[in-house]
Design a protein around this motif. Structure first.
Motif, PDB file in Angstrom:
ATOM      1  N   LEU A  40       0.816  -1.220   0.000  1.00 46.51           N
ATOM      2  CA  LEU A  40       0.000   0.000   0.000  1.00 46.51           C
ATOM      3  C   LEU A  40       0.842   1.259   0.000  1.00 46.51           C
ATOM      4  CD1 LEU A  40      -2.731  -1.068   2.577  1.00 46.51           C
ATOM      5  CD2 LEU A  40      -2.903  -1.061   0.077  1.00 46.51           C
ATOM      6  N   ARG A  41       0.253   2.320  -0.547  1.00 50.38           N
ATOM      7  CA  ARG A  41       0.888   3.638  -0.554  1.00 50.38           C
ATOM      8  C   ARG A  41      -0.204   4.701  -0.479  1.00 50.38           C
ATOM      9  NH1 ARG A  41       2.517   2.717  -6.783  1.00 50.38           N
ATOM     10  NH2 ARG A  41       0.607   3.482  -7.729  1.00 50.38           N
ATOM     11  N   ALA A  42       0.200   5.933  -0.261  1.00 46.73           N
ATOM     12  CA  ALA A  42      -0.758   7.033  -0.198  1.00 46.73           C
ATOM     13  C   ALA A  42      -1.610   7.021  -1.468  1.00 46.73           C
ATOM     14  CB  ALA A  42      -0.021   8.363  -0.062  1.00 46.73           C
ATOM     15  N   GLY A  43      -2.904   7.236  -1.293  1.00 47.14           N
ATOM     16  CA  GLY A  43      -3.834   7.243  -2.411  1.00 47.14           C
ATOM     17  C   GLY A  43      -4.564   5.923  -2.605  1.00 47.14           C
ATOM     18  N   GLU A 119      -3.365  11.616   0.095  1.00 49.45           N
ATOM     19  CA  GLU A 119      -2.218  11.504   0.997  1.00 49.45           C
ATOM     20  C   GLU A 119      -2.360  10.394   2.040  1.00 49.45           C
ATOM     21  OE1 GLU A 119      -5.096  14.263   2.973  1.00 49.45           O
ATOM     22  OE2 GLU A 119      -4.143  14.432   1.029  1.00 49.45           O
ATOM     23  N   SER A 120      -3.448   9.616   1.967  1.00 51.58           N
ATOM     24  CA  SER A 120      -3.725   8.604   2.985  1.00 51.58           C
ATOM     25  C   SER A 120      -3.932   7.234   2.363  1.00 51.58           C
ATOM     26  CB  SER A 120      -5.011   8.967   3.746  1.00 51.58           C
ATOM     27  OG  SER A 120      -4.931  10.241   4.306  1.00 51.58           O
ATOM     28  N   VAL A 121      -3.891   6.221   3.215  1.00 54.01           N
ATOM     29  CA  VAL A 121      -4.431   4.908   2.888  1.00 54.01           C
ATOM     30  C   VAL A 121      -5.784   4.857   3.579  1.00 54.01           C
ATOM     31  CG1 VAL A 121      -4.204   2.417   3.256  1.00 54.01           C
ATOM     32  CG2 VAL A 121      -2.188   3.769   2.656  1.00 54.01           C
ATOM     33  N   ILE A 122      -6.839   4.654   2.815  1.00 58.01           N
ATOM     34  CA  ILE A 122      -8.185   4.623   3.376  1.00 58.01           C
ATOM     35  C   ILE A 122      -8.699   3.191   3.342  1.00 58.01           C
ATOM     36  CG2 ILE A 122     -10.568   5.408   3.131  1.00 58.01           C
ATOM     37  CD1 ILE A 122      -9.516   8.028   2.053  1.00 58.01           C
ATOM     38  N   VAL A 123      -9.137   2.706   4.502  1.00 63.36           N
ATOM     39  CA  VAL A 123      -9.728   1.375   4.635  1.00 63.36           C
ATOM     40  C   VAL A 123     -11.171   1.569   5.072  1.00 63.36           C
ATOM     41  CG1 VAL A 123      -9.636  -0.825   5.851  1.00 63.36           C
ATOM     42  CG2 VAL A 123      -7.514   0.353   5.249  1.00 63.36           C
ATOM     43  N   VAL A 124     -12.105   1.015   4.295  1.00 69.42           N
ATOM     44  CA  VAL A 124     -13.521   1.171   4.592  1.00 69.42           C
ATOM     45  C   VAL A 124     -14.142  -0.208   4.821  1.00 69.42           C
ATOM     46  CG1 VAL A 124     -15.733   2.133   3.872  1.00 69.42           C
ATOM     47  CG2 VAL A 124     -13.604   3.244   3.155  1.00 69.42           C
ATOM     48  N   GLU A 125     -14.533  -0.465   6.068  1.00 68.92           N
ATOM     49  CA  GLU A 125     -15.289  -1.672   6.369  1.00 68.92           C
ATOM     50  C   GLU A 125     -16.737  -1.433   5.937  1.00 68.92           C
ATOM     51  OE1 GLU A 125     -14.885  -3.327  10.298  1.00 68.92           O
ATOM     52  OE2 GLU A 125     -12.894  -2.452  10.551  1.00 68.92           O
TER      53      GLU A 125
END
Length: 176
Positions: A40-43, A119-125
């Motif tokens: 994983l990386r930003a975005g 600029e983030s790693v977004i994880v959505v449950e």
């Protein structure tokens, strides 16, 4: 972790963008998260699905450990979203639980995920059907209890990379 059944043609994307794994304990689920974090990386957007208690938050804990973010990664069910910054200069982890959100991207817009995504790693449950409009490039992770498992710990995990970002991204390394 061991490789499970071969690529399922019902899943979108070519076989190279999908891997199926069998996870036999919560610690293995965390380890899968740590291994996935290396890719994983930003975005990046990661959409998690699976029934209650399947291991979505446990996987996200491993992601947080692998990304080296600050703060305990716990289920954000009641606060909807938590941001875990990286003290080492890496991307922050934005952990969202969309279980209580009913209506797609409209409700998600209040969280400003589109602003945080670059600029983030977004994880959505519980994100399926709610966040796909944020980006074509995303990981979809399905976690399901294994049929016939009497221990209630064995999970079948399918990681599918969607979009150009994940073409040839080496998801097969997760099963090594």
């Amino acid at each position: 972790m061991e490789a499970a059944a071969p690529y399922n043609p019902a899943e979108p994307g070519p076989a190279a963008n999908s891997v199926e794994l069998t996870v036999t304990s919560p610690e293995q689920m965390r380890e899968l998260g740590r291994r996935l974090a290396k890719l994983l990386r930003a975005g990046d957007l990661v959409v998690l699905s699976g029934e209650l208690g399947a291991g979505k938050t446990t996987l996200t804990r491993g992601l947080g450990e692998g990304l080296g973010v600050r703060g305990a990664v716990t289920s954000p069910t009641f606060v909807i979203a938590r941001v875990h910054p990286s003290p080492a200069g890496g991307p922050p982890l934005v952990h969202v639980d969309a279980y209580r959100l009913g209506g797609g991207l409209d409700e998600m817009e209040d969280l400003d995920l589109d602003v945080s995504l670059p600029e983030s790693v977004i994880v959505v449950e519980w994100g399926e059907g709610k966040v796909e409009e944020l980006t074509e490039d995303r990981l979809r992770v399905g976690i399901h209890r294994a049929v016939g498992d009497t221990t209630d710990e064995v999970r079948q995990v399918t990681v599918t990379g969607l979009g150009a970002r994940w073409a040839g991204a080496g998801l097969s390394a997760l099963s090594a």
